[in-house]
Structure formats: structure tokens, C-alpha cells
Design an enzyme around this catalytic site. Structure first.
Site, PDB file in Angstrom:
ATOM      1  N   HIS A 182      -1.743  -9.838  -8.772  1.00 29.84           N
ATOM      2  CA  HIS A 182      -0.550  -9.393  -8.055  1.00 29.84           C
ATOM      3  C   HIS A 182      -0.459 -10.070  -6.688  1.00 29.84           C
ATOM      4  O   HIS A 182       0.490 -10.783  -6.412  1.00 29.84           O
ATOM      5  CB  HIS A 182      -0.535  -7.866  -7.894  1.00 29.84           C
ATOM      6  CG  HIS A 182       0.569  -7.359  -7.044  1.00 29.84           C
ATOM      7  ND1 HIS A 182       0.341  -6.570  -5.935  1.00 29.84           N
ATOM      8  CD2 HIS A 182       1.908  -7.543  -7.094  1.00 29.84           C
ATOM      9  CE1 HIS A 182       1.498  -6.287  -5.362  1.00 29.84           C
ATOM     10  NE2 HIS A 182       2.465  -6.863  -6.046  1.00 29.84           N
ATOM     11  N   HIS A 231      -3.288  -2.269  -4.479  1.00 32.48           N
ATOM     12  CA  HIS A 231      -2.085  -1.692  -5.071  1.00 32.48           C
ATOM     13  C   HIS A 231      -2.377  -1.016  -6.404  1.00 32.48           C
ATOM     14  O   HIS A 231      -1.464  -0.732  -7.168  1.00 32.48           O
ATOM     15  CB  HIS A 231      -0.999  -2.758  -5.220  1.00 32.48           C
ATOM     16  CG  HIS A 231      -0.625  -3.374  -3.914  1.00 32.48           C
ATOM     17  ND1 HIS A 231      -1.019  -4.645  -3.564  1.00 32.48           N
ATOM     18  CD2 HIS A 231       0.079  -2.891  -2.865  1.00 32.48           C
ATOM     19  CE1 HIS A 231      -0.566  -4.920  -2.345  1.00 32.48           C
ATOM     20  NE2 HIS A 231       0.100  -3.875  -1.902  1.00 32.48           N
TER      21      HIS A 231
END
Length: 159
Positions: A92, A109
Site C-alpha cells: 500500500h 494502515h
């Protein structure tokens, strides 16, 4: 009278364009033409189930993680086909993943990756699997990294 194209026709044309643009070779994932170094990253006799071993591969600025899962895994090596290695950079935003509870977790995250299923992301913001580091077991039990399947986060080329 306007000609209409079927989906199949469009797909065939696009597949031809991709084949020509890539020189007839697949460009995604492991590229056998790249000269990946072989690097000892551990020994099969020193691993315990669930214990992560961190190392740098394919160069000093790319961290990888080796783990013996205790269950068969896609791309696994060893007697139980349960030893795998991956890039430790989340796909990500590149945060370092940690091995916890049988999975890789990104602390930034909360993306989660399944090491038994080729690093597939099953939760969070990452949309691609962790790049898997190809392993080979030498006769003496040494584990050698010898390539990367997928692109390491933040790079245009792995090496």
C-alpha cells in the site's frame, strides 16, 4: 452502416498489443532474465514454526522476511513446503510488515496478508500481494533467496 466489435474481438486486439509491446514475454512478476543474486538467508535446521527471520534482499535497502509456517504454502520449500519469504514492504505505502498470528500485518494502515496464499492481501488498503521471494534449499539445509515474484514497493525495477 457502422461496424460493431464484440468483446472477444477487442480482447484479442488488446492481447496482441500487449504481446508486441512486451516483446512476446510476460513482464509482470518474476522475470527470469533479471540477474538476481543468490543469497543465504537462513538454514532449515534453525527455523521454528511461527518465527520470523528478517534479512535484506535483493539488495541492502530491501528488507525481506522468512518464516516457517507449519502448514503447506504456495511457493513453500522444505519437507513440509511450509517455508516462505516475502518483501517486508507493504504494497500500500511501503510500511514494514510484521509477522503476527500466522499472517503479515502492516502497522500503518492494517493491511493483512496471507503467507500461505502467496502473500495475498485479504484486509486493508493494499490491493496487491506482498512480493514473494523465491527460495531454494541447498543440500546442507541452507535457504537461498534467488528471485522475487512481483514488484517491491516504491521501485520501478527490483534490481
Amino acid at each position: 452502416m457502422a461496424a460493431t466489435l464484440s468483446r472477444r474481438s477487442v480482447f484479442k486486439v488488446l492481447a496482441g498489443v500487449v504481446a508486441v509491446a512486451s516483446g512476446g514475454k510476460a513482464q509482470y512478476g518474476y522475470a527470469p532474465s533479471l540477474a538476481y543474486p543468490a543469497l543465504k538467508v537462513g538454514n532449515i535446521n534453525n527455523l521454528r514454526d511461527g518465527q520470523a527471520v528478517y534479512f535484506n534482499y535483493p539488495d541492502g535497502s530491501a528488507q525481506g522476511v522468512l518464516v516457517k509456517l507449519g502448514q503447506r504454502a504456495i511457493g513453500g520449500v522444505g519437507r513440509g513446503r511450509d517455508i516462505v519469504a516475502f518483501s517486508a514492504a507493504c504494497t500500500h505505502m511501503g510500511c514494514g510488515v510484521q509477522f503476527k498470528g500466522g499472517r503479515f500485518v502492516c502497522p500503518c494502515h492494517y493491511s493483512m496478508f496471507d503467507p500461505a496464499k502467496a502473500g495475498q492481501c485479504y484486509q486493508g488498503l493494499a490491493s496487491t500481494p506482498l512480493p514473494q521471494i523465491r527460495l531454494r534449499v541447498a543440500q546442507n539445509g541452507d535457504l537461498l533467496a534467488q528471485g522475487v515474484v512481483g514488484l517491491i514497493w516504491g521501485r520501478a525495477r527490483n534490481i
